[in-house]
Design a protein around this motif. Structure first.
Motif, PDB file in Angstrom:
ATOM      1  N   LEU A   1       0.823  -1.211   0.000  1.00 55.21           N
ATOM      2  CA  LEU A   1       0.000   0.000   0.000  1.00 55.21           C
ATOM      3  C   LEU A   1       0.858   1.263   0.000  1.00 55.21           C
ATOM      4  O   LEU A   1       0.399   2.325  -0.415  1.00 55.21           O
ATOM      5  CB  LEU A   1      -0.963   0.005   1.189  1.00 55.21           C
TER       6      LEU A   1
ATOM      7  N   TRP B   1      -5.587   2.976   4.962  1.00 54.22           N
ATOM      8  CA  TRP B   1      -6.480   2.454   3.939  1.00 54.22           C
ATOM      9  C   TRP B   1      -7.707   1.800   4.576  1.00 54.22           C
ATOM     10  O   TRP B   1      -8.835   1.982   4.111  1.00 54.22           O
ATOM     11  CB  TRP B   1      -5.735   1.466   3.041  1.00 54.22           C
TER      12      TRP B   1
ATOM     13  N   GLY C   1      -5.925   1.826  -3.330  1.00 56.68           N
ATOM     14  CA  GLY C   1      -5.663   0.789  -2.328  1.00 56.68           C
ATOM     15  C   GLY C   1      -6.429  -0.489  -2.594  1.00 56.68           C
ATOM     16  O   GLY C   1      -5.925  -1.587  -2.351  1.00 56.68           O
TER      17      GLY C   1
END
Length: 151
Positions: free
Chosen positions: A27, A37, A103
């Motif tokens: 990520l 996220w 994401g």
């Protein structure tokens, strides 16, 4: 042969740890951490939710979520708005939506790798077993949002 419960518990934790490390590492390529996220994902699922609700959805304390939400606001990813009474509502900004979507692509790839050793039937069975465990939590233990789509 009976399975030692401590070994079973450790195996579950080891898989979770490996998955979280892979997600957190990958990520970073979209400018996020797993905690950030996951918070964006929770806010997207329940726009207008309070910090208390979002803390529970992301497995954090209210204090930890408040600190994280403050960082997300500072980055321009989340808006905090007054709600009813003293309630503060959380909403994604357009940039927060973009970061969340980026994401999702990363998470889908990481999770596909994490579960590639299982057949579709084994994945379904594993999910069913995890739901069974989560739904039978002892009294006093908060039920977690395991059934949330995309978790």
């Amino acid at each position: 042969m009976a399975v030692e419960l401590q070994i079973l518990g450790r195996a579950v934790k080891a898989v979770q740890y490996r998955q979280h490390r892979a997600l957190d590492s990958r990520l970073a390529s979209v400018g996020s951490t797993l905690a950030q996220w996951d918070a964006l994902r929770a806010i997207s699922r329940t726009p207008g939710a309070s910090a208390r609700e979002l803390a529970a959805a992301t497995f954090q304390s209210e204090q930890a979520f408040g600190t994280l939400a403050g960082r997300l606001v500072a980055q321009g990813l989340v808006d905090r708005r007054p709600g009813h009474g003293r309630r503060i509502e959380h909403h994604l900004t357009p940039e927060g939506e973009r970061r969340l979507e980026a994401g999702h692509a990363v998470a889908d790839a990481v999770l596909a790798e994490c579960f590639e050793a299982l057949t579709p039937a084994e994945r379904e069975a594993l999910l069913g077993l995890l739901h069974k465990i989560a739904d039978s939590a002892p009294q006093g233990v908060e039920h977690s949002p395991v059934r949330t789509p995309g978790s």
